[in-house]
Scaffold this motif. Structure first.
Motif, short mmCIF file in Angstrom:
data_model
loop_
_atom_site.label_atom_id
_atom_site.label_comp_id
_atom_site.label_asym_id
_atom_site.label_seq_id
_atom_site.Cartn_x
_atom_site.Cartn_y
_atom_site.Cartn_z
N LYS A 96 21.45 -15.43 -1.33
CA LYS A 96 21.07 -15.64 -2.74
C LYS A 96 22.25 -16.22 -3.52
CE LYS A 96 18.59 -14.74 -6.52
NZ LYS A 96 17.53 -15.59 -6.94
N GLU A 97 23.45 -15.74 -3.23
CA GLU A 97 24.66 -16.23 -3.91
C GLU A 97 25.83 -16.15 -2.96
OE1 GLU A 97 26.61 -15.72 -8.25
OE2 GLU A 97 26.25 -13.84 -7.19
N ALA A 98 26.71 -17.15 -3.02
CA ALA A 98 27.90 -17.17 -2.18
C ALA A 98 28.98 -18.00 -2.87
CB ALA A 98 27.57 -17.75 -0.81
N PHE A 99 30.22 -17.63 -2.64
CA PHE A 99 31.36 -18.38 -3.15
C PHE A 99 32.07 -19.00 -1.94
CE2 PHE A 99 30.32 -15.48 -6.49
CZ PHE A 99 30.52 -16.21 -7.64
N LEU A 100 32.08 -20.34 -1.89
CA LEU A 100 32.58 -21.06 -0.73
C LEU A 100 33.95 -21.67 -1.02
CD1 LEU A 100 29.25 -21.72 -0.98
CD2 LEU A 100 29.76 -22.59 1.26
N ILE A 101 34.76 -21.73 0.03
CA ILE A 101 36.09 -22.34 -0.04
C ILE A 101 36.19 -23.44 1.00
CG2 ILE A 101 37.22 -20.27 -0.94
CD1 ILE A 101 38.26 -19.77 1.94
N GLN A 102 37.17 -24.33 0.82
CA GLN A 102 37.36 -25.40 1.82
C GLN A 102 38.35 -24.95 2.86
OE1 GLN A 102 38.12 -29.06 -0.49
NE2 GLN A 102 36.30 -29.81 0.51
N SER A 104 11.41 -25.96 1.18
CA SER A 104 12.56 -26.18 0.30
C SER A 104 12.66 -25.14 -0.79
CB SER A 104 12.48 -27.56 -0.35
OG SER A 104 12.64 -28.56 0.62
N GLY A 105 13.87 -24.73 -1.05
CA GLY A 105 14.19 -23.85 -2.17
C GLY A 105 15.06 -24.59 -3.15
N LYS A 106 15.15 -24.08 -4.37
CA LYS A 106 15.98 -24.70 -5.39
C LYS A 106 17.34 -24.01 -5.44
CE LYS A 106 12.14 -26.35 -8.10
NZ LYS A 106 11.45 -26.38 -9.38
N ILE A 107 18.40 -24.84 -5.54
CA ILE A 107 19.76 -24.32 -5.55
C ILE A 107 20.58 -24.92 -6.69
CG2 ILE A 107 19.81 -23.85 -3.08
CD1 ILE A 107 21.53 -26.42 -2.75
N ARG A 108 21.69 -24.27 -6.97
CA ARG A 108 22.70 -24.80 -7.89
C ARG A 108 24.06 -24.62 -7.25
NH1 ARG A 108 22.71 -23.47 -14.08
NH2 ARG A 108 21.32 -25.27 -13.95
N LEU A 109 24.87 -25.67 -7.31
CA LEU A 109 26.27 -25.59 -6.92
C LEU A 109 27.12 -25.81 -8.16
CD1 LEU A 109 26.58 -27.64 -3.60
CD2 LEU A 109 26.22 -25.20 -3.89
N GLN A 110 28.09 -24.93 -8.33
CA GLN A 110 28.99 -25.04 -9.48
C GLN A 110 30.42 -24.92 -9.00
OE1 GLN A 110 28.43 -22.02 -12.46
NE2 GLN A 110 30.01 -22.87 -13.79
N TYR A 111 31.24 -25.93 -9.32
CA TYR A 111 32.64 -25.89 -8.96
C TYR A 111 33.38 -25.03 -9.98
CZ TYR A 111 37.37 -27.13 -7.79
OH TYR A 111 38.69 -27.06 -7.42
N ILE A 112 34.15 -24.05 -9.47
CA ILE A 112 34.94 -23.17 -10.34
C ILE A 112 36.40 -23.58 -10.20
CG2 ILE A 112 35.57 -20.79 -10.85
CD1 ILE A 112 32.84 -20.02 -9.55
N GLU A 113 36.86 -24.33 -11.18
CA GLU A 113 38.19 -24.93 -11.16
C GLU A 113 39.30 -23.90 -10.95
OE1 GLU A 113 41.10 -27.75 -11.16
OE2 GLU A 113 39.00 -28.28 -11.45
N GLU A 119 39.41 -21.11 -9.49
CA GLU A 119 39.45 -20.47 -8.18
C GLU A 119 39.37 -21.47 -7.03
OE1 GLU A 119 36.57 -17.31 -8.05
OE2 GLU A 119 37.02 -16.75 -10.10
N LYS A 120 39.16 -22.76 -7.35
CA LYS A 120 39.01 -23.80 -6.33
C LYS A 120 37.91 -23.43 -5.34
CE LYS A 120 42.59 -26.00 -8.00
NZ LYS A 120 42.35 -26.50 -9.31
N THR A 121 36.79 -22.95 -5.88
CA THR A 121 35.65 -22.55 -5.07
C THR A 121 34.37 -23.18 -5.59
OG1 THR A 121 35.19 -20.60 -6.43
CG2 THR A 121 36.65 -20.28 -4.55
#
Length: 135
Positions: A129-135, A99-108, A110-112
């Motif tokens: 290491k970092e990614a910006f995800l969309i629905q 297991s690794g440690k992660i953070r998810l942050q919603y960016i209002e 950009e809706k990402t």
């Protein structure tokens, strides 16, 4: 004045719901700029402060995969809300089972979702290491 009070209460009540965090449940997608790597997260709420989910990361156009999205009833992502729209937790690599440690942050604006790998899991893994995800 007596008629104004119910309207003020209703306005306050409705605005309180509109300021709730974005619903992060569902599928979120990322593709690297060169198109070689992809990531998909499937997120669900356990309760309003906890999110569980699964992931599937493909590097080098299916050359290397790290997927935990096909095992019913198991979660590779476990998150706890630490602030409005910000969740910290862990992701378990299907490759090394660490297991690794992660953070998810919603960016209002950009809706990402910003995915950030805070601590790399030991062993072999294929998680950006970092990614910006969309629905």
């Amino acid at each position: 004045m007596k008629q104004t009070l119910p309207y003020l209460f209703l306005l306050f009540f409705v605005s309180g719901f509109s300021q709730q965090s974005q619903d992060l449940s569902g599928k979120w997608f990322w593709k690297s700029p060169n198109g070689q790597n992809t990531m998909e997260l499937q997120l669900t709420y356990e309760n309003q402060n906890r999110i569980n989910g699964t992931h599937c990361v493909v590097f080098n156009k299916e050359g290397k995969t790290d997927c935990r999205n096909n095992e019913v009833g198991t979660f590779s992502i476990n998150l706890v809300k630490i602030a409005k729209g910000i969740y910290d937790g862990t992701i378990e690599s299907a490759v090394s089972l660490s297991s690794g440690k992660i953070r998810l942050q919603y960016i209002e604006s950009e809706k990402t979702i910003r995915f950030y790998l805070k601590e790399v899991p030991p062993g072999e893994f294929y998680i950006p290491k970092e990614a910006f995800l969309i629905q």
